[in-house]
Write a protein that holds these residues in place. Structure first.
Motif, PDB file in Angstrom:
ATOM      1  N   GLU A 132       0.254  26.149  37.814  1.00 12.66           N
ATOM      2  CA  GLU A 132      -0.606  25.321  37.334  1.00 12.66           C
ATOM      3  C   GLU A 132      -1.484  24.523  38.320  1.00 12.66           C
ATOM      4  N   VAL A 136      -4.329  27.858  37.929  1.00 10.38           N
ATOM      5  CA  VAL A 136      -4.065  29.002  37.202  1.00 10.38           C
ATOM      6  C   VAL A 136      -3.095  28.740  36.098  1.00 10.38           C
ATOM      7  N   ASP A 137      -3.600  29.067  34.933  1.00 12.86           N
ATOM      8  CA  ASP A 137      -2.836  28.854  33.698  1.00 12.86           C
ATOM      9  C   ASP A 137      -1.622  29.879  33.453  1.00 12.86           C
ATOM     10  N   PRO A 138      -0.388  29.384  33.920  1.00 14.89           N
ATOM     11  CA  PRO A 138       0.788  30.254  33.822  1.00 14.89           C
ATOM     12  C   PRO A 138       1.138  30.993  32.504  1.00 14.89           C
ATOM     13  N   ARG A 141      -1.353  33.803  32.519  1.00 11.63           N
ATOM     14  CA  ARG A 141      -0.968  34.852  33.834  1.00 11.63           C
ATOM     15  C   ARG A 141       0.178  35.389  33.869  1.00 11.63           C
TER      16      ARG A 141
END
Lengths: 260, 275, 155
Positions: A132, A136-138, A141
């Motif tokens: 995060e 990057v949006d966990p 992803r």
């Protein structure tokens, strides 16, 4: 008594909160599907750990379940002199019920628990929050590819389970017990309907794959990030998936086969 | 300190921040400033919510009150995409390293580049090797995170944090649990990265000695308040009893050795109840 | 990268096997293979009682499946069961004096329509009618009659 009611109220509220959180989580997960489809590599890697690693246990179990059905069915049917319909019995029970249900239960035990543990540990080791912070949006992803892999793998695994089971039943039935092979297949083909049986079975397994993956991923994502929390979450995944699969199976069966 | 317009010199400004978890007040109306190009340290005993502060700055947590500006933007008023764009310019070094355990060192460092840029693989390779060279681990590129020592994992995480050439790095307890050599390496790295790349650094730590060696400015936190601030020299000379206890590591002082309890003698003499 | 390649292969094998399994279920286990509406023509027969005959029940001649039942309805005027069958157009040489009977496969098996060709020179055409029919044997009725008869004989 008032304490009991208070506790009840509290736990009801907690359950609703959890349901709400998991629904929000599901929506987030689903909203990432498009971006995952644009990066098939992510999906492919997860198909491996979700699908391929469950392949062996599903095929072997399917074979044995089919063989048992062949034996049991034969003994029951031969009392009525109806051994010829063994194929129908084996295929109908596998395609409609055992294929989707048993493979989903095995899937929950094999892949579901692994998913929960994996996500829970990623949370515990700050990998999710690290992601995060790297913007990057966990969920998109990490979660969505796994969810999609579960959704795709489940019907394939259930199909394999049934197919291998039907062959196992045939090996026992006509190989060992002397049911006519032609009758095994032709009676089966006459009675198993593509629309009513096969398609409904596939629909069931898609639903089970959806629910099992959702539960497994949410439990991991929602786990208390300690080793104890993750182990509890893993247990919850298996238990809750099993309940959901069996409960949903009843509802789906009533909907699909009820009007006959 | 009290003017609410963030000054241009400050990359990050925290104003009147309050945050609580459950009934516990973690921050009670604190204001801090972090100057561009400087290393600012936040110190205090464990459990004072230092990591929480970093998460608040990174927009992962929301404050009960107060505003945090990073590079002139109010972090908690940003829309999601803007917040993510801001985070691309921040690097954060987690205490555990937070490396992705299913990828090699190389892929970990390449991760932010692959996620956020459309660079060709050959250029990613060059960048990754440059970042790994900077932390001295170019030779370890094919190892998996579980094959690394704690210090190496943190250096890899540092290489990953600088992969996108951020304007600021947040360090969460970078020195905890390190042997003296890897500690020395990390201190050196943080200092030189700051000077060479012109970064702004925020270090959260309870390690007095090494942190004061590299920090330009120090805030000392305790029980949700700022109990001391200044350059390392000023902090050393502080006349606050509390700061003195923290800096010298005395067992008893304003922070009591004993967890609050009832009177010792009464406690020993009482019988019957188990607790 | 070798690792990823192997992995891809395994995923490929898995997906192929899964699809093959589903394909096997569709084509070999279910009635889908006989579902494909090739050219067929419809004929109608009226039975006094069509018993347990169902839509999609097989229609066979000399033990070979040549078509299937496409609809069953009740005629409120004649009180008969009207059974429509679609017959594969390969078999377009059924005489118009063919007899249609409803048989049961085995004692408890499925019911099906059996066509017994007669000797006429003219063939059944599309939408043709079979005049001579024999109703389903209702097991309960047959057993009842049998019991009644043996009781009579004992007297």
């Amino acid at each position: 008594m008032s304490q009991f009611i208070q506790d009840l109220g509290k736990s009801t509220r907690t359950s609703f909160t959890k349901l709400g959180r998991s629904t929000y989580f599901l929506l987030q997960t689903v909203s990432g599907i498009l971006s995952v489809l644009l990066r098939p590599r992510l999906l492919l890697n997860q198909m491996y750990s979700v699908g391929v690693l469950s392949f062996l246990i599903i095929t072997i179990s399917g074979l044995f379940v089919g063989m048992v059905l062949g034996l049991q069915g034969y003994y029951t049917l031969s009392d009525f002199g109806a051994e010829e319909t063994l194929g129908v019995m084996v295929a109908a029970s596998l395609v409609r019920e055992l294929g989707p249900v048993v493979s989903a239960l095995l899937f929950a035990g094999r892949a579901g628990s692994a998913l929960t543990a994996e996500i829970g540990l990623m949370k515990a080791t700050e990998q999710l929050s690290g992601m995060e912070m790297m913007a990057v949006d966990p969920v998109k992803r990490i979660i969505t590819p796994r969810f999609l892999a579960g959704l795709i793998s489940m019907p394939l695994l259930a199909g394999l389970f049934s197919a291998v089971g039907i062959i196992g039943g045939q090996v026992i039935g006509s190989g060992l017990l002397g049911v006519d092979e032609g009758a095994y297949w032709s009676q089966m083909q006459a009675s198993i309907d593509f629309q009513d049986d096969i398609i409904n079975g596939v629909i069931k397994s898609v639903v089970f794959g959806f629910v099992t993956s959702w539960i497994a991923l949410f439990e991991g994502y929602d786990a208390i990030p300690t080793s104890e929390g993750v182990s509890r979450a893993t247990t919850r995944t298996v238990v809750n998936s099993a309940f959901s699969i069996l409960g949903l199976d009843f509802i789906l069966t009533a909907l699909m086969f009820g009007d006959h | 300190m009290l003017n609410s317009v963030p000054s241009q010199d400050n990359l990050v400004s925290v104003r009147n921040l309050s945050f609580s978890r459950g009934n516990k007040k973690i921050f009670d109306d604190i204001s801090l400033d972090f100057q561009r190009g400087k290393i600012t340290a936040i110190m205090g005993p464990s459990g004072t919510g230092k990591t929480t502060l970093l998460k608040l700055i990174g927009g992962q947590l929301f404050p009960d009150q107060g505003v945090i500006h990073v590079d002139g933007q109010n972090v908690h008023k940003l829309r999601r995409t803007d917040l993510y764009n801001l985070r691309k310019r921040l690097g954060m070094l987690f205490q555990s390293g937070a490396l992705l355990t299913d990828m090699t060192v190389y892929d970990n460092v390449a991760f932010p580049l692959r996620e956020h840029t459309h660079l060709p693989e050959s250029m990613i390779r060059t960048l990754v090797l440059m970042k790994l060279q900077a932390v001295g681990l170019r030779g370890a590129r094919n190892l998996m995170p579980n094959e690394l020592s704690g210090g190496m994992a943190r250096r890899v995480a540092l290489a990953r944090a600088i992969a996108l050439d951020p304007m600021m790095i947040l360090y969460d307890e970078p020195f905890t649990g390190q042997d003296p050599i890897s500690m020395g390496v990390l201190v050196h790295l943080i200092k030189s990265l700051n000077n060479i790349l012109g970064l702004t650094s925020i270090i959260v730590s309870h390690d007095v000695h090494d942190t004061s060696a590299i920090a330009d400015y120090i805030y000392v936190l305790s029980e949700g308040r700022i109990v001391g601030q200044g350059t390392p020299e000023e902090i050393q000379r502080s006349d606050s009893e509390w700061v003195q206890q923290f800096m010298t590591g005395a067992a008893d002082g304003p922070v009591h050795f004993h967890y609050p309890a009832k009177d010792y003698v009464d406690d020993l003499m009482s019988t019957g109840n188990r607790y | 990268m070798q690792h990823t390649n192997n992995q891809d292969t395994l995923v490929g094998i898995f997906v192929a096997a899964g699809i093959l399994g589903l394909f096997f279920l569709a084509m070999h286990v279910s009635n889908l293979s006989s579902f494909v509406e090739e050219d067929s023509y419809t004929i109608t027969a009226r039975f006094e009682n069509s018993g347990g005959l169902k839509v999609k029940s097989p229609v066979s001649a000399a033990g070979v499946k040549i078509g299937k039942v496409s609809s069953i309805s009740f005629d409120p005027k004649t009180y008969q069961s009207v059974v429509q069958m679609s017959i594969d157009s390969k078999y377009n040489t059924m005489p118009d004096d063919t007899t249609a009977s409803i048989f049961t496969a085995g004692l408890l098996g499925e019911q099906y329509v059996n066509l017994e060709p007669g000797g006429s020179d003219t063939y059944l055409k599309a939408d043709g009618k079979i005049e001579i029919t024999q109703s389903a044997i209702i097991l309960e009725k047959a057993i009842g009659q049998f019991l009644f008869k043996s009781a009579e004989e004992k007297k």
